[in-house]
Design a protein around this motif. Structure first.
Motif, short mmCIF file in Angstrom:
data_model
loop_
_atom_site.label_atom_id
_atom_site.label_comp_id
_atom_site.label_asym_id
_atom_site.label_seq_id
_atom_site.Cartn_x
_atom_site.Cartn_y
_atom_site.Cartn_z
N LEU A 1 -4.89 -3.68 5.98
CA LEU A 1 -3.73 -3.20 6.74
C LEU A 1 -2.93 -4.36 7.32
O LEU A 1 -1.70 -4.35 7.30
CB LEU A 1 -4.20 -2.27 7.86
N LEU B 1 -6.81 4.10 4.74
CA LEU B 1 -7.25 2.88 5.40
C LEU B 1 -7.30 3.05 6.91
O LEU B 1 -8.23 2.58 7.58
CB LEU B 1 -6.33 1.71 5.03
N LEU B 2 -6.30 3.72 7.48
CA LEU B 2 -6.30 3.97 8.93
C LEU B 2 -7.48 4.86 9.33
O LEU B 2 -8.09 4.66 10.38
CB LEU B 2 -4.98 4.61 9.34
N ARG C 1 -2.44 3.95 2.88
CA ARG C 1 -2.38 3.55 4.30
C ARG C 1 -3.08 4.58 5.18
O ARG C 1 -3.81 4.24 6.12
CB ARG C 1 -0.93 3.38 4.74
N GLN C 2 -2.87 5.86 4.88
CA GLN C 2 -3.52 6.90 5.67
C GLN C 2 -5.04 6.81 5.55
O GLN C 2 -5.77 6.94 6.53
CB GLN C 2 -3.03 8.27 5.21
N ALA D 1 -1.08 -5.98 4.54
CA ALA D 1 0.04 -5.15 4.12
C ALA D 1 1.22 -5.25 5.08
O ALA D 1 2.36 -4.97 4.70
CB ALA D 1 -0.42 -3.70 3.99
N ASP D 2 0.95 -5.65 6.33
CA ASP D 2 2.04 -5.84 7.30
C ASP D 2 2.74 -7.17 7.12
O ASP D 2 3.62 -7.53 7.92
CB ASP D 2 1.48 -5.72 8.72
N SER E 1 -10.91 -2.48 5.98
CA SER E 1 -9.68 -1.70 6.06
C SER E 1 -8.68 -2.38 6.99
O SER E 1 -7.48 -2.42 6.70
CB SER E 1 -10.00 -0.29 6.56
N ARG E 2 -9.15 -2.94 8.11
CA ARG E 2 -8.24 -3.63 9.02
C ARG E 2 -7.66 -4.88 8.36
O ARG E 2 -6.50 -5.23 8.61
CB ARG E 2 -8.99 -4.01 10.30
N VAL F 1 0.85 -1.19 0.00
CA VAL F 1 0.00 0.00 0.00
C VAL F 1 0.88 1.23 0.00
O VAL F 1 1.97 1.25 0.59
CB VAL F 1 -0.95 0.03 1.22
#
Length: 360
Positions: free
Chosen positions: A41, A20-21, A17-18, A44-45, A37-38, A12
């Motif tokens: 994220l 999604l957060l 990312r911003q 993506a980690d 979104s979680r 991302v």
């Protein structure tokens, strides 16, 4: 070695990312969008579908679906796709018109809109109006009552009464004292038709009045036990007599005080009452604010006895009504249950403040 096909990397950008957060943490986000979104994220980690499903308590198939949707369509892929079906016949402009009329106008010769009146005024069907009202939580057919206390010592009295509930003094008996005045002995003009399969109990709409009585009650906060007495009149003389009944029912013990929570009714402050209190120094009075009877737990008991015994009762005389009340008190005290007060004074003030802000 890991089993299954290798997962395509999910990367991302900083902007994604911003966003999604924001979706994941914003209170006003739809829960389904926040969850998706979680998922993205976590993927993506570098977590696998299995790890993400365990972390978020989802199925691996759900995680895989939204991982692939994001890879194919990026942020737009997390929104719900258009569902199959007939196209909308009610436009956004029509929806806005219904909502605006409901909130800001009144129909001619009426105090509020009905679904039929609104349908006629807007040209929509009645069912469409009802769906719009449901979607926006509008209920023009309902109204509620409220009363804000104008007592200049409202804050101090609330803190005092609530403090007695939540942190009662050591070696103290706390009693909520109040009167349910003008309880009517009502008799129906014809016999009741009893409850039956598929048929509710029925009674005539008209009634015969046989007089009234007043129930004086003292609810013990710790146990739920009620000391009650009926009097035909509601004066300070009857209140003093009831205090004598309470005094006889609460045995004297060394160092034990009796705290009475009362409203501001004039009969509670007459010279005769003050003389009685001077002769009985173990009693301490706490007054609720003006228009603050909801702070007195005795009101909760009055609601209970009204619902369970009085509202649908049939009484041919005041004496019969008083016997029914005494029988109810005796049964209640055989297995009393206390009404537990949980709201702090700060919580009460906060809710009042929020209500005022919302209506200013």
């Amino acid at each position: 070695m890991p089993l299954g096909r290798p997962l395509p990397p999910l990367n991302v950008t900083a902007l994604e990312r911003q966003k999604l957060l924001t979706w994941a943490n914003r209170p006003t986000s739809a829960q389904r969008l926040a969850l998706r979104s979680r998922i993205v994220l976590a993927c993506a980690d570098g977590l696998s579908n299995l790890q993400v499903s365990q972390q978020l308590r989802l199925t691996s198939a759900t995680v895989g679906k939204w991982r692939l949707r994001f890879l194919n369509h990026r942020l737009e892929g997390l929104a719900d796709e258009p569902r199959p079906g007939a196209p909308r016949t009610v436009t956004d402009v029509q929806v806005e018109d219904v909502v605006t009329r409901t909130l800001e106008t009144q129909p001619d010769n009426a105090t509020h809109w009905s679904s039929r009146r609104m349908a006629k005024a807007t040209g929509l069907s009645q069912s469409a109006v009802v769906r719009i009202w449901h979607a926006f939580g509008l209920k023009p057919h309902l109204t509620e009552t409220f009363k804000l206390s104008t007592d200049p010592f409202f804050v101090e009295k609330v803190r005092d009464v609530v403090g007695v509930y939540l942190n009662p003094p050591d070696k103290a008996v706390v009693l909520c004292v109040d009167e349910k005045s003008q309880v009517q002995a009502l008799d129906r003009t014809q016999p009741l038709l009893p409850l039956g399969p598929g048929q509710v109990e029925r009674q005539t709409h008209d009634y015969v009045r046989h007089g009234t009585t007043s129930l004086f009650a003292a609810l013990e906060v710790a146990t739920g036990r009620v000391i009650g007495e009926c009097f035909r009149r509601h004066r300070h003389q009857e209140f003093v007599k009831f205090l004598t009944v309470v005094d006889a029912a609460v045995p004297e013990e060394d160092g034990v005080s009796v705290h009475l929570i009362l409203d501001n009714y004039s009969t509670h402050k007459t010279p005769a009452v003050k003389r009685w209190l001077r002769r009985h120094p173990r009693y301490v009075l706490h007054f609720t604010p003006t228009s603050g009877s909801w702070l007195n737990l005795a009101e909760r008991f009055f609601g209970q006895i009204t619902e369970q015994r009085l509202r649908r009762g049939v009484f041919s005389s005041v004496a019969e009504l008083e016997r029914a009340i005494q029988e109810y008190l005796e049964k209640h005290n055989q297995d009393p249950k206390p009404f537990v007060w949980t709201a702090s004074a700060e919580l009460i003030f906060s809710k009042i403040k929020d209500t005022l802000k919302a209506n200013l």
